[in-house]
Design an enzyme around this catalytic site. Structure first.
Site, PDB file in Angstrom:
ATOM      1  NE  ARG A 113      -3.764   0.974   2.041  1.00 15.46           N
ATOM      2  CZ  ARG A 113      -4.966   1.285   2.525  1.00 15.46           C
ATOM      3  NH1 ARG A 113      -5.078   2.218   3.451  1.00 15.46           N
ATOM      4  NH2 ARG A 113      -6.044   0.677   2.104  1.00 15.46           N
ATOM      5  CG  HIS A 140      -8.433   0.495  -2.651  1.00 12.68           C
ATOM      6  ND1 HIS A 140      -7.635  -0.540  -2.207  1.00 12.68           N
ATOM      7  CD2 HIS A 140      -9.137   0.906  -1.554  1.00 12.68           C
ATOM      8  CE1 HIS A 140      -7.844  -0.728  -0.915  1.00 12.68           C
ATOM      9  NE2 HIS A 140      -8.751   0.131  -0.500  1.00 12.68           N
ATOM     10  CD  GLN A 143     -13.148  -0.972  -0.269  1.00  5.80           C
ATOM     11  OE1 GLN A 143     -12.282  -0.881   0.591  1.00  5.80           O
ATOM     12  NE2 GLN A 143     -14.402  -1.286   0.028  1.00  5.80           N
ATOM     13  CG  ASP A 235     -13.096   7.278  -1.203  1.00  7.84           C
ATOM     14  OD1 ASP A 235     -12.958   7.203   0.037  1.00  7.84           O
ATOM     15  OD2 ASP A 235     -12.140   7.118  -1.998  1.00  7.84           O
ATOM     16  CB  CYS A 276     -13.898   2.229   0.285  1.00 11.41           C
ATOM     17  SG  CYS A 276     -13.401   3.957   0.190  1.00 11.41           S
ATOM     18  NE  ARG A 304     -11.112  -4.106   1.178  1.00  7.93           N
ATOM     19  CZ  ARG A 304     -10.071  -3.304   1.484  1.00  7.93           C
ATOM     20  NH1 ARG A 304     -10.216  -2.321   2.336  1.00  7.93           N
ATOM     21  NH2 ARG A 304      -8.889  -3.472   0.903  1.00  7.93           N
TER      22      ARG A 304
END
Ligand code: CP
Ligand code: NVA
Length: 319
Positions: A113, A140, A143, A235, A276, A304
């Site tokens: 990440r 991402h 996700q 988001d 998310c 997740r």
């Protein structure tokens, strides 16, 4: 394609963006995630990754992604090793290429990440082991698997759903949802001010994907485009690394807040709300929408774990 053939295609592969995966492969990962979820709920301990060592590189902070990779490893018998931003020299005192080659000699897989997407690509190129993208500035992808698993659990299917993303239409979430939707036949709308629209070449690429699936991609500034939405997704207005843009974004995105009035504009009382997380309540979403029965954000968060575990098991595990 037989189960065995699907397993073969994913074994040893990196997971950098959904661009690299077919609809069948994404479907396979979603089915595997659902299966692993059942296994976990039944209290069955797995050992598909027994004896494997996994490096978890985090240049940016994380709750869900870090915990999902850690628990996913432990649930299936692997050892996770957390390498935070102050623990290693990645890209500072040591080049990404060199760190990649060192980690590749010691670990069986690497999660990354961080900021630059090119760094996760370099890790994959030079380490010689599967590399999984746990979020970059641009994408991402893990996700999206959790989001699509949540949509499938709720609606029973993906194809033909109308998913609307409202807010920063050029961030990693908007980009990855657009790719995933185009590949899986989900009709995808981005509602955002023009300055925050996704890059034209990515939109064109996704439109190419829709030729196979027949799904529609719409990019607009008009919030009335939420009409008919099966799901509204938002988001944060400032992604990690963009903290200096906070006041500019609030001014720009205020009309794009997901609130009760916007949920009502869908014309349906069945529209679900997705995010998310982490959320900045009062900015991109109001508290009442976040806490409403239509909000599935904690199902998404749980998913997740199951979907990240599926990526690891499919690419590294013995199944
Ligand atoms: N959704 C998500 O990636 O959360 P974290 O930043 O907590 O990992
Ligand atoms: N766009 C957000 C996603 C967090 C999961 C960020 O990059 O900070």
């Amino acid at each position: 394609m037989s189960q065995e053939e699907k397993d073969m295609t994913l074994k040893g592969r990196s997971f950098l963006t959904l661009k690299d995966f077919t609809a069948e492969e994404i479907d396979y990962l979603l089915d595997l995630a659902a299966e692993l979820k059942k296994k976990k709920k039944a209290g069955i301990i797995g050992e598909t990754m027994k004896g494997k060592n996994v490096a978890l590189i985090f240049e940016k902070p994380s709750t869900r992604t870090r915990c999902a990779f850690t628990i996913g490893c432990i649930d299936e018998g692997a050892h996770p090793e957390y390498l935070g931003k102050d623990d290693i020299q990645l890209g500072h005192k040591e080049s990404v290429e060199d760190t990649a080659r060192v980690l590749g000699r010691m670990f069986d897989a690497i999660e990354f990440r961080g900021f630059k997407h090119e760094n996760v690509e370099k890790l994959a190129k030079y380490s010689g082991v599967p590399v999984w993208n746990g979020l970059t500035d641009d994408y991402h992808p893990t996700q999206i698997l959790a989001d699509f698993l949540t949509l499938k659990e709720h609606f029973g299917h993906l194809k033909g759903l109308k998913l609307v993303f409202v807010g920063d239409g050029r961030n990693n979430m908007a980009n990855s949802l657009m790719i995933g939707s185009a590949k899986m036949g989900v009709n995808f709308t981005i509602i955002a001010p023009k300055v925050l629209w996704p890059k034209e070449d990515l939109v064109e690429l996704c439109k190419e994907y829709t030729k196979e699936t027949g799904s529609e991609i719409v990019i607009t500034e008009d919030i009335k485009a939420v009409e008919g939405a099966d799901a509204i997704y938002t988001d944060v207005w400032c992604s990690m690394g963009e903290e200096d843009k906070a006041s500019e974004r609030v001014a720009l995105l205020k009309p794009y807040q997901v609130n009760k009035a916007m949920m009502d504009m869908t014309g349906k009382d069945t529209t679900i709300f997705l995010h998310c997380l982490p959320a900045v309540k009062g900015n991109e979403v109001t508290e009442d929408v976040f806490e409403s029965p239509n909000s599935l954000v904690f199902d998404e968060a749980e998913n997740r774990l199951h979907s990240i575990k599926a990526v690891m098991v499919a690419t590294l595990g013995n199944i």
